[in-house]
Design a protein around this motif. Structure first.
Motif, mmCIF file in Angstrom:
data_model
loop_
_atom_site.group_PDB
_atom_site.id
_atom_site.type_symbol
_atom_site.label_atom_id
_atom_site.label_comp_id
_atom_site.label_asym_id
_atom_site.label_seq_id
_atom_site.Cartn_x
_atom_site.Cartn_y
_atom_site.Cartn_z
ATOM 1 N N ASN A 21 0.701 -1.193 0.034
ATOM 2 C CA ASN A 21 0.139 0.062 -0.046
ATOM 3 C C ASN A 21 0.780 1.358 0.085
ATOM 4 O O ASN A 21 1.759 1.290 0.814
ATOM 5 C CB ASN A 21 -0.858 -0.118 1.337
ATOM 6 N N PRO A 22 0.599 2.398 -0.684
ATOM 7 C CA PRO A 22 1.298 3.310 -0.987
ATOM 8 C C PRO A 22 1.668 4.068 0.363
ATOM 9 O O PRO A 22 2.903 4.540 0.785
ATOM 10 C CB PRO A 22 0.559 4.553 -1.748
ATOM 11 N N ASP A 23 0.609 4.092 1.277
ATOM 12 C CA ASP A 23 0.815 4.694 2.469
ATOM 13 C C ASP A 23 1.644 4.008 3.603
ATOM 14 O O ASP A 23 2.300 4.352 4.340
ATOM 15 C CB ASP A 23 -0.539 4.906 3.515
ATOM 16 N N GLU A 24 1.712 2.619 3.479
ATOM 17 C CA GLU A 24 2.478 1.761 4.080
ATOM 18 C C GLU A 24 4.035 1.968 3.596
ATOM 19 O O GLU A 24 4.853 2.185 4.524
ATOM 20 C CB GLU A 24 2.107 0.334 4.123
ATOM 21 N N TYR A 25 4.198 2.064 2.277
ATOM 22 C CA TYR A 25 5.323 2.184 2.043
ATOM 23 C C TYR A 25 6.200 3.602 2.410
ATOM 24 O O TYR A 25 7.206 3.554 2.755
ATOM 25 C CB TYR A 25 5.704 2.207 0.525
ATOM 26 N N GLU A 52 6.887 -7.655 10.159
ATOM 27 C CA GLU A 52 6.415 -8.514 9.429
ATOM 28 C C GLU A 52 4.958 -8.089 8.954
ATOM 29 O O GLU A 52 3.912 -7.766 9.957
ATOM 30 C CB GLU A 52 6.480 -10.013 9.959
ATOM 31 N N PHE A 53 4.562 -8.145 7.553
ATOM 32 C CA PHE A 53 3.258 -7.954 6.992
ATOM 33 C C PHE A 53 2.887 -8.941 6.350
ATOM 34 O O PHE A 53 3.863 -9.808 5.964
ATOM 35 C CB PHE A 53 3.415 -6.614 6.380
ATOM 36 N N ASP A 54 1.735 -8.929 5.792
ATOM 37 C CA ASP A 54 1.299 -9.830 4.653
ATOM 38 C C ASP A 54 1.911 -9.683 3.518
ATOM 39 O O ASP A 54 1.540 -8.780 2.815
ATOM 40 C CB ASP A 54 -0.228 -9.810 4.664
ATOM 41 N N GLY A 55 2.882 -10.333 2.937
ATOM 42 C CA GLY A 55 3.612 -10.188 1.532
ATOM 43 C C GLY A 55 4.726 -9.389 1.466
ATOM 44 O O GLY A 55 5.562 -9.545 0.667
ATOM 45 N N TYR A 56 5.233 -9.008 2.728
ATOM 46 C CA TYR A 56 6.629 -8.290 2.907
ATOM 47 C C TYR A 56 7.019 -8.217 4.247
ATOM 48 O O TYR A 56 6.231 -7.956 5.267
ATOM 49 C CB TYR A 56 6.598 -7.042 2.121
ATOM 50 N N VAL A 57 8.207 -7.831 4.536
ATOM 51 C CA VAL A 57 8.612 -7.563 5.893
ATOM 52 C C VAL A 57 9.638 -6.206 5.582
ATOM 53 O O VAL A 57 10.053 -5.915 4.706
ATOM 54 C CB VAL A 57 9.524 -8.873 6.405
ATOM 55 N N VAL A 58 9.602 -5.441 6.796
ATOM 56 C CA VAL A 58 10.477 -4.460 6.791
ATOM 57 C C VAL A 58 11.819 -4.793 7.570
ATOM 58 O O VAL A 58 11.841 -5.251 8.527
ATOM 59 C CB VAL A 58 9.877 -3.347 7.675
ATOM 60 N N VAL A 59 12.930 -4.241 6.970
ATOM 61 C CA VAL A 59 14.225 -4.310 7.408
ATOM 62 C C VAL A 59 14.764 -3.222 7.687
ATOM 63 O O VAL A 59 14.192 -2.292 7.126
ATOM 64 C CB VAL A 59 15.033 -5.476 6.666
ATOM 65 N N GLU A 60 15.871 -3.261 8.588
ATOM 66 C CA GLU A 60 16.593 -2.035 8.932
ATOM 67 C C GLU A 60 18.014 -2.255 8.345
ATOM 68 O O GLU A 60 18.706 -3.397 8.891
ATOM 69 C CB GLU A 60 16.627 -1.509 10.373
#
Length: 78
Positions: A21-25, A52-60
């Motif tokens: 989602n654009p807002d999530e990105y 962790e989210f549905d379909g992607y994860v956030v990394v640092e």
């Protein structure tokens, strides 16, 4: 609608795509060290799992990768 972006993992040959989602990105990229990657595309030597989210994860990004991410992050002017 969702954005389709290239996985932002540390593998420079990765060409896999993910939907976000654009807002999530925008929220992910608010921190210049944070990136959206596909599950399983985490490289612990340069990335740390944040969320962790549905379909992607956030990394640092860590170490040199973090410095490069901060140095090349877009800036906004007022």
């Amino acid at each position: 609608g969702a954005l389709t972006i290239a996985c932002e993992c540390a593998d420079t040959t990765c060409i896999k795509l993910l939907g976000i989602n654009p807002d999530e990105y925008e929220a992910v990229r608010a921190n210049p060290r944070h990136f959206a990657v596909l599950p399983g595309h985490i490289y612990p030597e340069v990335e740390k799992l944040i969320e962790e989210f549905d379909g992607y994860v956030v990394v640092e990004k860590k170490r040199l990768a973090a410095k490069i991410a901060e140095a090349t992050a877009p800036t906004t002017s007022e």
